[in-house]
Design an enzyme around this catalytic site. Structure first.
Site, PDB file in Angstrom:
ATOM      1  N   HIS A 127      57.666 160.067 -33.689  1.00 36.89           N
ATOM      2  CA  HIS A 127      56.938 159.046 -34.434  1.00 36.89           C
ATOM      3  C   HIS A 127      56.624 159.563 -35.835  1.00 36.89           C
ATOM      4  O   HIS A 127      56.228 160.714 -36.016  1.00 36.89           O
ATOM      5  CB  HIS A 127      55.642 158.702 -33.697  1.00 36.89           C
ATOM      6  N   ASP A 149      59.093 158.694 -29.152  1.00 34.21           N
ATOM      7  CA  ASP A 149      57.996 157.923 -29.728  1.00 34.21           C
ATOM      8  C   ASP A 149      57.465 156.936 -28.695  1.00 34.21           C
ATOM      9  O   ASP A 149      58.239 156.159 -28.134  1.00 34.21           O
ATOM     10  CB  ASP A 149      58.496 157.169 -30.965  1.00 34.21           C
ATOM     11  N   SER A 177      54.465 152.057 -38.346  1.00 32.19           N
ATOM     12  CA  SER A 177      53.503 152.122 -37.248  1.00 32.19           C
ATOM     13  C   SER A 177      52.558 150.920 -37.308  1.00 32.19           C
ATOM     14  O   SER A 177      53.008 149.779 -37.221  1.00 32.19           O
ATOM     15  CB  SER A 177      52.763 153.461 -37.301  1.00 32.19           C
TER      16      SER A 177
END
Length: 402
Positions: A317, A287, A190
């Site tokens: 995610h 996501d 991320s």
């Protein structure tokens, strides 16, 4: 005796009926949780998301293992954990966590940059500790995770400067922890995926250290407002990342608009992506960051960087963090570990032409096991909150308890 037998028979019938009803309710609940406007979820993904979004499980994994811990590889590799501080710019110091195998080495080095939207309270060393341990065990490498400074107290470029300084520290001090400074990879998830690839650019632009490979798990690759379907479709937050959090991250980490256009915040729009290390980019179907991660992988390839890219279907995610309970998470972590092992041994092989590989949800016996475990978890959750099922509404692809 006959009367007693009849009572026992009736009791057995009643218990069987109750169990059957509970199983029907469990099946109905899982079916409900699987059904979203964005698509039908695999049973395990649906159950995990339902539990997380309704605070039915404790996600605080701030567990302090003993100094000597055991990895999760089949061989149970023993690892040494160390927590310490290193100096960074401005006379500050940041925490660092290191896992390393026991033995003479020298061992390859993996710099891991944790996710968490660049902000305090969204992620840190403890929330990613399971990944750090597993990587060290699976790759027989030294894994170093710096706790770079976070917004709002520290805005861009503090996080990337801290992260690059940690890379330089690892290179200069590798001998002290039996690391091989000629074999260093970077990895992150991320926001940490953004940092990992930005650190790769910084190493290129600032004459080193050389980086063997970069592994980016569902990376954020742009702060700019560009058309991205996945950001529009999966923006509710049900899939563990919301549009509101992304805007908050931009406002706190990059409060001035010129920062959004910098190649060290938005590598997707960088003018020059050439001469970067070989990359593995993993994305998740459900996501908001899916499209920008895949576009970035393609841009790297167009710039001449060897790239492997995989989209994992049926997951959200952050799915690799759930490798202990989700087979797809284990698959993603295994792909990342295999890539790193190949990179560290000079054995990476790439296709002649870039291609996004779509990884299907578990099939065969793995699918049966995942579904069985999903129903078992669902039954446990319903046992805790069964009455709430009667007041459940399904709105915009997510479940709300009133």
């Amino acid at each position: 005796m006959k009367k007693l037998r009849i009572i026992w028979q009736n009791l057995f019938v009643l218990v069987s009926a109750v169990l059957a009803l509970f199983l029907v309710l469990t099946a109905a609940a899982v079916f409900l949780w699987q059904s979203t406007e964005e698509g039908r979820l695999p049973a395990k993904t649906a159950v995990v998301l339902h539990a997380i979004n309704h605070n039915l499980v404790d996600l605080d994994i701030n567990i302090k293992p003993p100094r000597i811990v055991t990895g999760d590889s089949p061989g149970g590799t023993s690892l040494l954990r160390e927590d310490f501080y290193i100096p960074v710019q401005g006379e500050a110091q940041i925490p660092v966590r290191m896992y390393r195998p026991q033995g003479e080495g020298p061992f390859p080095v993996i710099m891991y940059y944790h996710g968490g939207a660049f902000m305090e309270g969204y992620g840190g060393l403890d929330t990613h500790d399971n990944i750090l341990r597993s990587l060290a065990s699976r790759t027989d490498s030294v894994v170093i995770a710096p706790a770079y400074r976070l917004a709002p107290d520290h805005i861009f470029p503090a996080a990337i400067e801290d992260s690059y300084t940690a890379l330089q520290w690892a290179f200069a001090n590798a001998e002290s922890f039996r690391g091989d400074n000629s074999t260093i990879s970077v990895m992150g998830d991320s926001a940490g995926g953004n940092i990992a690839t930005v650190v790769s650019q910084m190493a290129r632009d600032r004459d080193g250290p050389d980086i063997a490979s970069q592994v980016l798990l569902y990376p954020l690759t742009t702060f700019q407002d560009i058309p991205l379907a996945s950001r529009d479709v999966y923006d509710s937050g049900y899939y563990l990342l919301s549009r509101s959090v992304m805007y908050k991250a931009r406002d706190t980490y990059t409060p001035e608009e010129w920062m959004w256009n910098h190649p060290y915040t938005s590598p997707l729009q960088a003018d020059d992506l050439s001469a970067l290390p070989p990359a593995l980019v993993l994305t998740a179907e459900f996501d908001p960051l899916r499209d920008e991660g895949e576009q970035y992988a393609r841009r790297l390839s167009e710039a001449g960087v060897p790239v492997k890219a995989s989209r994992y279907r049926g997951v959200m995610h952050g799915f690799v963090s759930f490798y202990e309970v989700m087979q797809t998470g284990r698959n993603g972590l295994q792909e990342a570990s295999a890539f790193l092992n190949q990179a560290h041994h000079g054995a990476l092989v790439f296709r002649d032409q870039y291609e996004l590989q779509v990884k299907q949800p578990p099939q065969g016996i793995d699918r049966v096991r995942e579904q069985t475990e999903a129903f078992a978890i669902a039954a446990y959750l319903l046992g805790r909150t069964g009455a709430d099922l009667l007041t459940t509404q399904h709105i915009r692809g997510r479940t709300w308890i009133e």
